[in-house]
Design a protein around this motif. Structure first.
Motif, PDB file in Angstrom:
ATOM      1  N   ARG A 148       0.828  -1.198   0.000  1.00 18.95           N
ATOM      2  CA  ARG A 148       0.000   0.000   0.000  1.00 18.95           C
ATOM      3  C   ARG A 148       0.871   1.260   0.000  1.00 18.95           C
ATOM      4  O   ARG A 148       0.568   2.236  -0.693  1.00 18.95           O
ATOM      5  CB  ARG A 148      -0.939  -0.008   1.213  1.00 18.95           C
ATOM      6  CG  ARG A 148      -2.024  -1.076   1.135  1.00 18.95           C
ATOM      7  CD  ARG A 148      -3.147  -0.802   2.116  1.00 18.95           C
ATOM      8  NE  ARG A 148      -2.699  -0.861   3.510  1.00 18.95           N
ATOM      9  CZ  ARG A 148      -2.676  -1.984   4.231  1.00 18.95           C
ATOM     10  NH1 ARG A 148      -3.055  -3.132   3.687  1.00 18.95           N
ATOM     11  NH2 ARG A 148      -2.281  -1.958   5.485  1.00 18.95           N
ATOM     12  N   ARG A 149       1.951   1.232   0.760  1.00 18.67           N
ATOM     13  CA  ARG A 149       2.852   2.387   0.784  1.00 18.67           C
ATOM     14  C   ARG A 149       3.526   2.574  -0.576  1.00 18.67           C
ATOM     15  O   ARG A 149       3.702   3.700  -1.040  1.00 18.67           O
ATOM     16  CB  ARG A 149       3.911   2.196   1.868  1.00 18.67           C
ATOM     17  CG  ARG A 149       3.358   2.244   3.280  1.00 18.67           C
ATOM     18  CD  ARG A 149       4.430   1.972   4.307  1.00 18.67           C
ATOM     19  NE  ARG A 149       3.864   1.818   5.634  1.00 18.67           N
ATOM     20  CZ  ARG A 149       4.550   1.457   6.704  1.00 18.67           C
ATOM     21  NH1 ARG A 149       5.849   1.223   6.597  1.00 18.67           N
ATOM     22  NH2 ARG A 149       3.970   1.338   7.883  1.00 18.67           N
ATOM     23  N   PHE A 150       3.898   1.478  -1.178  1.00 17.87           N
ATOM     24  CA  PHE A 150       4.551   1.560  -2.484  1.00 17.87           C
ATOM     25  C   PHE A 150       3.572   2.065  -3.538  1.00 17.87           C
ATOM     26  O   PHE A 150       3.937   2.869  -4.407  1.00 17.87           O
ATOM     27  CB  PHE A 150       5.104   0.188  -2.876  1.00 17.87           C
ATOM     28  CG  PHE A 150       6.021   0.225  -4.071  1.00 17.87           C
ATOM     29  CD1 PHE A 150       7.093   1.083  -4.121  1.00 17.87           C
ATOM     30  CD2 PHE A 150       5.807  -0.624  -5.149  1.00 17.87           C
ATOM     31  CE1 PHE A 150       7.955   1.106  -5.219  1.00 17.87           C
ATOM     32  CE2 PHE A 150       6.649  -0.608  -6.245  1.00 17.87           C
ATOM     33  CZ  PHE A 150       7.722   0.260  -6.277  1.00 17.87           C
ATOM     34  N   ASP A 151       2.316   1.620  -3.466  1.00 15.00           N
ATOM     35  CA  ASP A 151       1.300   2.101  -4.394  1.00 15.00           C
ATOM     36  C   ASP A 151       1.129   3.616  -4.263  1.00 15.00           C
ATOM     37  O   ASP A 151       0.983   4.331  -5.265  1.00 15.00           O
ATOM     38  CB  ASP A 151      -0.037   1.404  -4.140  1.00 15.00           C
ATOM     39  CG  ASP A 151      -0.040  -0.039  -4.614  1.00 15.00           C
ATOM     40  OD1 ASP A 151       0.884  -0.424  -5.357  1.00 15.00           O
ATOM     41  OD2 ASP A 151      -0.964  -0.786  -4.233  1.00 15.00           O
ATOM     42  N   ALA A 152       1.136   4.105  -3.026  1.00 10.37           N
ATOM     43  CA  ALA A 152       1.013   5.550  -2.811  1.00 10.37           C
ATOM     44  C   ALA A 152       2.202   6.290  -3.418  1.00 10.37           C
ATOM     45  O   ALA A 152       2.051   7.356  -4.016  1.00 10.37           O
ATOM     46  CB  ALA A 152       0.911   5.851  -1.319  1.00 10.37           C
ATOM     47  N   LEU A 153       3.389   5.707  -3.289  1.00 10.87           N
ATOM     48  CA  LEU A 153       4.591   6.319  -3.869  1.00 10.87           C
ATOM     49  C   LEU A 153       4.474   6.396  -5.388  1.00 10.87           C
ATOM     50  O   LEU A 153       4.772   7.433  -5.991  1.00 10.87           O
ATOM     51  CB  LEU A 153       5.817   5.500  -3.463  1.00 10.87           C
ATOM     52  CG  LEU A 153       7.180   5.913  -3.993  1.00 10.87           C
ATOM     53  CD1 LEU A 153       8.278   5.535  -2.996  1.00 10.87           C
ATOM     54  CD2 LEU A 153       7.506   5.278  -5.339  1.00 10.87           C
ATOM     55  N   THR A 154       4.038   5.322  -6.008  1.00  8.94           N
ATOM     56  CA  THR A 154       4.019   5.284  -7.471  1.00  8.94           C
ATOM     57  C   THR A 154       2.980   6.221  -8.065  1.00  8.94           C
ATOM     58  O   THR A 154       3.086   6.595  -9.241  1.00  8.94           O
ATOM     59  CB  THR A 154       3.751   3.860  -7.988  1.00  8.94           C
ATOM     60  OG1 THR A 154       2.486   3.395  -7.498  1.00  8.94           O
ATOM     61  CG2 THR A 154       4.847   2.901  -7.538  1.00  8.94           C
ATOM     62  N   THR A 155       1.979   6.614  -7.289  1.00  7.86           N
ATOM     63  CA  THR A 155       0.974   7.539  -7.809  1.00  7.86           C
ATOM     64  C   THR A 155       1.352   8.996  -7.568  1.00  7.86           C
ATOM     65  O   THR A 155       0.537   9.894  -7.829  1.00  7.86           O
ATOM     66  CB  THR A 155      -0.406   7.255  -7.192  1.00  7.86           C
ATOM     67  OG1 THR A 155      -0.312   7.349  -5.762  1.00  7.86           O
ATOM     68  CG2 THR A 155      -0.898   5.876  -7.571  1.00  7.86           C
ATOM     69  N   SER A 156       2.551   9.252  -7.086  1.00  9.61           N
ATOM     70  CA  SER A 156       3.022  10.630  -6.918  1.00  9.61           C
ATOM     71  C   SER A 156       2.939  11.360  -8.256  1.00  9.61           C
ATOM     72  O   SER A 156       3.136  10.769  -9.314  1.00  9.61           O
ATOM     73  CB  SER A 156       4.476  10.644  -6.430  1.00  9.61           C
ATOM     74  OG  SER A 156       4.611  10.003  -5.188  1.00  9.61           O
ATOM     75  N   ASP A 157       2.664  12.663  -8.198  1.00 11.38           N
ATOM     76  CA  ASP A 157       2.602  13.428  -9.442  1.00 11.38           C
ATOM     77  C   ASP A 157       3.573  14.605  -9.444  1.00 11.38           C
ATOM     78  O   ASP A 157       3.415  15.558 -10.207  1.00 11.38           O
ATOM     79  CB  ASP A 157       1.172  13.913  -9.723  1.00 11.38           C
ATOM     80  CG  ASP A 157       0.628  14.799  -8.613  1.00 11.38           C
ATOM     81  OD1 ASP A 157       1.387  15.160  -7.690  1.00 11.38           O
ATOM     82  OD2 ASP A 157      -0.571  15.141  -8.672  1.00 11.38           O
ATOM     83  N   SER A 158       4.595  14.524  -8.574  1.00 14.17           N
ATOM     84  CA  SER A 158       5.642  15.544  -8.556  1.00 14.17           C
ATOM     85  C   SER A 158       6.881  14.965  -7.891  1.00 14.17           C
ATOM     86  O   SER A 158       6.799  13.963  -7.158  1.00 14.17           O
ATOM     87  CB  SER A 158       5.189  16.789  -7.789  1.00 14.17           C
ATOM     88  OG  SER A 158       5.070  16.498  -6.406  1.00 14.17           O
ATOM     89  N   GLN A 159       8.023  15.593  -8.121  1.00 18.23           N
ATOM     90  CA  GLN A 159       9.245  15.169  -7.453  1.00 18.23           C
ATOM     91  C   GLN A 159       9.126  15.354  -5.943  1.00 18.23           C
ATOM     92  O   GLN A 159       9.615  14.522  -5.174  1.00 18.23           O
ATOM     93  CB  GLN A 159      10.441  15.952  -7.981  1.00 18.23           C
ATOM     94  CG  GLN A 159      10.958  15.493  -9.336  1.00 18.23           C
ATOM     95  CD  GLN A 159      12.199  16.271  -9.743  1.00 18.23           C
ATOM     96  OE1 GLN A 159      12.255  17.489  -9.599  1.00 18.23           O
ATOM     97  NE2 GLN A 159      13.188  15.572 -10.261  1.00 18.23           N
TER      98      GLN A 159
END
Length: 216
Positions: free
Chosen positions: A130-141
């Motif tokens: 779940r944490r990794f999924d949240a990371l991959t959906t980032s939309d900025s640096q």
């Protein structure tokens, strides 16, 4: 934030540069050098600060930066930001470790897969996923850097290394919206690459021939 402008050649330039900056720190870690410990401590203290704002890390993050990566305005360039963020994250990962946490060829998805498997919890419902999924959906640096810090703390706790040269290239290109999906695809491929399948009791019985024969 200044975005990359000259394509993948600048990514390769950044990766070569961060490799050169990591090498003396890695040697220092192996030799337990006071200088390396001091540098990594300064880098940890610079986490969350804008690139170029902390003179204590200028040598590690801005020193000898190739000209195409140097900013031309009052804002940090994408290259300067990538150097600052990735070097600081490496320092967090390396804290308290005598073995090198920079592990060539171990991508972020692969490292997370190891973290999940080592936890012994169900893969599909694992909190690390779940944490990794949240990371991959980032939309900025900036958002990506925030999620990376939390995840890398988990990797450090588990003693799992990461390829910081590869991560630097991905973080640098994340400034470009059209590069984000290809980077996410790479992380997904690494995460869901072959992993050992859990064996059920029935599977083990079949393999050892211990199942009862059918009655006549």
């Amino acid at each position: 934030m200044i975005t990359p402008t000259t394509g993948r050649s600048d990514t390769a330039l950044l990766k070569r540069h961060i490799q050169a900056k990591l090498q003396p720190l890695l040697r220092g870690v192996a030799e337990q050098s006071p200088s390396a410990r001091a540098t990594t401590a300064h880098l940890r203290n610079a986490v969350g600060k804008p690139a170029g704002s902390d003179p204590a890390v200028w040598e590690a993050t801005l020193g000898d930066l190739p000209e195409p990566l140097v900013g031309k305005t009052d804002e940090p360039s994408a290259g300067e930001t990538a150097m600052h963020v990735i070097m600081a994250l490496f320092a967090i990962h390396q804290q308290g470790k005598t073995e090198a946490m920079h592990q060539p060829n171990q991508g972020l998805g692969t490292a997370v897969q190891r973290l999940v498997l080592d936890s012994g919890q169900d893969f599909e419902k694992n909190p690390f996923i779940r944490r990794f999924d949240a990371l991959t959906t980032s939309d900025s640096q900036a958002e990506l850097a925030w999620h990376l810090r939390s995840l890398i703390t988990q990797l450090r706790g588990a003693g799992i290394g990461l390829d910081y040269v590869r991560l630097a290239g991905q973080f640098y290109e994340f400034a470009l919206p059209w590069r984000r999906d290809p980077i996410r695809l790479q992380w997904g491929r690494e995460l869901y690459a072959y992993r050992p399948k859990k064996e059920s009791a029935g599977d083990k019985e079949s393999e050892t021939g211990t199942t009862n024969p059918p009655e006549a």
